[in-house]
Design a protein around this motif. Structure first.
Motif, short mmCIF file in Angstrom:
data_model
loop_
_atom_site.label_atom_id
_atom_site.label_comp_id
_atom_site.label_asym_id
_atom_site.label_seq_id
_atom_site.Cartn_x
_atom_site.Cartn_y
_atom_site.Cartn_z
N ARG A 64 106.69 66.72 106.64
CA ARG A 64 105.31 67.14 106.39
C ARG A 64 104.46 66.79 107.59
O ARG A 64 104.59 65.71 108.15
CB ARG A 64 104.72 66.38 105.17
N SER A 65 103.59 67.71 107.96
CA SER A 65 102.75 67.44 109.13
C SER A 65 101.31 67.17 108.76
O SER A 65 100.52 66.73 109.58
CB SER A 65 102.80 68.63 110.08
N GLY A 66 100.96 67.47 107.51
CA GLY A 66 99.56 67.28 107.12
C GLY A 66 98.67 68.36 107.70
O GLY A 66 97.47 68.17 107.83
N ILE A 67 99.27 69.49 108.03
CA ILE A 67 98.49 70.57 108.62
C ILE A 67 98.62 71.85 107.80
O ILE A 67 99.73 72.26 107.47
CB ILE A 67 98.96 70.84 110.06
N ILE A 68 97.50 72.42 107.48
CA ILE A 68 97.49 73.69 106.77
C ILE A 68 97.03 74.76 107.74
O ILE A 68 95.95 74.64 108.32
CB ILE A 68 96.51 73.65 105.58
N ASP A 90 85.17 76.10 104.05
CA ASP A 90 84.65 74.80 103.67
C ASP A 90 85.25 74.35 102.35
O ASP A 90 85.69 73.22 102.21
CB ASP A 90 83.13 74.87 103.56
N GLY A 91 85.29 75.27 101.39
CA GLY A 91 85.89 74.93 100.10
C GLY A 91 87.35 74.55 100.27
O GLY A 91 87.83 73.57 99.70
N LEU A 92 88.03 75.29 101.10
CA LEU A 92 89.45 75.01 101.36
C LEU A 92 89.62 73.63 101.99
O LEU A 92 90.44 72.83 101.54
CB LEU A 92 90.01 76.09 102.28
N ALA A 93 88.85 73.38 103.02
CA ALA A 93 88.95 72.11 103.73
C ALA A 93 88.69 70.95 102.78
O ALA A 93 89.37 69.92 102.81
CB ALA A 93 87.97 72.06 104.89
N GLY A 100 94.52 64.47 102.77
CA GLY A 100 94.40 64.14 104.19
C GLY A 100 94.85 65.22 105.13
O GLY A 100 95.15 64.96 106.29
N ALA A 101 94.91 66.44 104.64
CA ALA A 101 95.36 67.53 105.51
C ALA A 101 94.18 68.13 106.28
O ALA A 101 93.05 68.09 105.84
CB ALA A 101 96.03 68.60 104.67
N SER A 102 94.47 68.67 107.43
CA SER A 102 93.45 69.35 108.22
C SER A 102 93.85 70.81 108.41
O SER A 102 94.98 71.19 108.16
CB SER A 102 93.31 68.71 109.61
N LEU A 103 92.89 71.59 108.87
CA LEU A 103 93.13 73.02 109.01
C LEU A 103 93.41 73.41 110.45
O LEU A 103 92.69 73.03 111.37
CB LEU A 103 91.91 73.80 108.51
N LEU A 104 94.46 74.19 110.64
CA LEU A 104 94.80 74.69 111.95
C LEU A 104 94.40 76.16 112.04
O LEU A 104 94.86 76.98 111.25
CB LEU A 104 96.30 74.56 112.20
N LEU A 105 93.53 76.46 112.97
CA LEU A 105 93.05 77.83 113.12
C LEU A 105 94.03 78.66 113.92
O LEU A 105 94.29 78.36 115.08
CB LEU A 105 91.72 77.79 113.89
#
Lengths: 347, 347
Positions: A64-68, A90-93, A100-105
């Motif tokens: 798992r990388s914790g990245i969505i 914003d809702g997703l984040a 603790g996941a962050s968003l990758l664009l």
DNA sequence: ACCCTGGGTCGAATCGATTCGATCGAATCG
DNA sequence: CGATTCGATCGAATCGATTCGACCCAGGGT
């Protein structure tokens, strides 16, 4: 620069006089470690200037990388110009932030192809993507990476977070019809991946790949089969202005249905420029329910933040091994002050 | 579900009858492989439904993840509401896209602390962050991860992409002074991490942590040492409205200096609400040079996309082992139609 | 005819942590 | 008091690829 290499967990463990397994436990806290040992490990880490476990190694081992990943078709500048996208993001984040996941664009363009395939993501959310991304989705499926789609065509094995685009648009159209409007024009979101701007022929229309645009247009077509269609190159005010100018000089419609509030605001600006009063001479409706220019627009308000949240929850569920169902949202009609009775134009 | 486990490169190699090293080369293309062998490997991959090398493993081995972290202090919804941020982000994405890197959005809040430390990033760009992130920066430095800062206080070992905030603000202020303005109020970007909204005393002002806000305010103070200061809770139109209402009911200033165009637009809305004409009764200036509400705002235009690009280039340089220098940008004065001679208020 | 070069391939080490099972002593329970 | 947990720690396997050095063999240069 005394030490050539950066310290590793093993080095810290050695210095603290414990095994690397114990040192790992001391950092992650997922196992019993005596307070004293933990202290010793932390002290050793401080002495060596160790900054904690390497995220790359951790993510390999943990799987798992914790990245969505968030896949967007446009340039950032284009996609993020519309507040509705931001709200969903914003809702997703917010929701995925819980683990603790962050968003990758990830911008899926012609050049930057394999970006989705080669990013260490735990899951992917598609934002208003056309069928072009199907290939990438296939790769993700083979890797077992969950995919959720907002504003995208239904794809097999992808959880969809939908909106009743078609009936909502139909409702707007029928309200206009009730007020006597017959000469109606539609300003759509980009109908094709090329983002070509201009009037759209029926052939082009049927070859469209923009899912949301197509759906909303279909809703309007149920009421106004003959409506003139102009495809914008993006959801911005300036595009609305261009569309408005072209349409208003073209055929003198009594109402313009814009597929986003930004486009609607642009149309209203164009009308104002041309001395056409809204809603007296021209009715304008939008879509989304965001505030623009301080106008009280007649529109459909969609629960954007909640849609983002729903997408986030679907991701969490998928990651936890569940199989969430598609979610459908409802766009609510908002009565503004940009719609009036059809005006009979004097030729 | 026939096969329990997902296929690995080794499995593909075995099936193709080659070593895994060769299979690796077949995929990455970084080494000589005969056309025939490559075919065989690809065929084996297809048969096994192998989706290509695992990004997580690849990034561990290579020491690169292809991810650039973008640290933002606010909620996404807040930060991205201002087009200026989007523009910078777009420039950045554009530039780092050249090496196939994507942007990871990291919101640095109270709860989500360790997010920066535990993300597999190759480099980090700080977006308008206060000193609070210093701790995280330290961790990054220990890991040898390059850090670039846009709109942030100078930090040791961090490449800064600056703007002449102070002189630019001073220029705006002096233009107002020339026109006879004396009773001037300032609407700042959040001065503190808490984003407290309201009038700011001198004590609070000196304890401010918001770097950009402080700089721009200092520029104004050089001309109007006595200016009243209102801190907004964010760069949105609504915040400008709140500030405008409060200030205009408060002390009847003849000019309001807003630290962003969105805030300025809000102030103008508030003025309009109260029947105060701009620029006849009140002069308003903004900052950034983005279009809002179709107003021709007198403001400072900053090259946002270029700043993002510069940040991107700095990142690339750093990643390639270079040591780029700080970059300073210049904000250009834009004469709009929201400034006039100071009006003498009749009490 | 011989040496050298380099394309093509392989084996093994490596990236840096996490985790499973085993071990050992101390504390708890009956 | 013996049996049994439980807490603390360690060793070794593992995650899945990349890459370095070695090796083999064919073709080119002298």
């Amino acid at each position: 620069m005394a030490n050539e290499a950066r310290p590793t967990l093993a080095a810290v463990a050695a210095r603290a006089g414990v095994s690397s397994s114990t040192a790992s436990l001391a950092f992650s806290g997922s196992g019993p470690v005596s307070a004293e040992t933990k202290q010793r490990v932390l002290a050793a880490a401080a002495e060596l200037d160790y900054a904690g476990p390497d995220p790359r190694a951790r993510s390999l081992r943990r799987g798992r990388s914790g990245i969505i990943g968030v896949v967007i078709e446009d340039r950032l500048r284009d996609a993020f110009r519309d507040p509705i996208i931001i709200a969903m993001l914003d809702g997703l984040a917010d929701e995925v932030g819980a683990i603790g996941a962050s968003l990758l664009l990830i911008t899926q363009g012609e050049e930057t192809d394999g970006a989705v395939e080669s990013a260490p993501v735990d899951a992917v959310v598609l934002f208003g993507c056309s069928t072009r991304v199907t290939v990438s989705v296939d790769v993700l499926r083979r890797r077992g990476i969950p995919v959720v789609a907002i504003e995208a065509e239904r794809l097999d094995g992808v959880v969809a977070i939908d909106l009743d685009n078609r009936p909502a648009s139909r409702l707007l159209a029928s309200k206009l019809a009730e007020l006597g409007h017959r000469a109606v024009a539609v300003v759509t979101l980009p109908l094709e991946a090329t983002h070509r701007r201009g009037l759209v022929s029926l052939e082009h229309e049927s070859a469209a790949t923009g899912w949301v645009a197509t759906e909303r247009l279909a809703g309007v077509r149920e009421v106004f089969p003959e409506a003139i269609v102009w495809s914008s190159a993006g959801s911005f005010i300036e595009e609305g202005v261009l569309a408005g100018r072209a349409l208003l000089e073209h055929d003198a419609p009594t109402a313009i249905i814009a597929q986003s509030d930004l486009l609607a605001a642009g149309v209203i600006r164009a009308a104002t420029e041309l001395g056409i009063r809204v809603p007296d001479d021209l009715s304008v409706v939008g879509f989304d329910g965001v505030e623009v220019d301080g106008i009280e627009l007649t529109t459909i308000r969609q629960p954007a933040v909640d849609r983002g949240r729903a997408a986030g929850r679907a991701v969490l569920d998928l990651l936890a091994g569940g199989s969430p169902a598609d979610v459908g949202f409802h766009g609510e009609f908002v009565e503004g002050s940009t719609v009036g009775r059809a005006r009979v134009w004097v030729h």
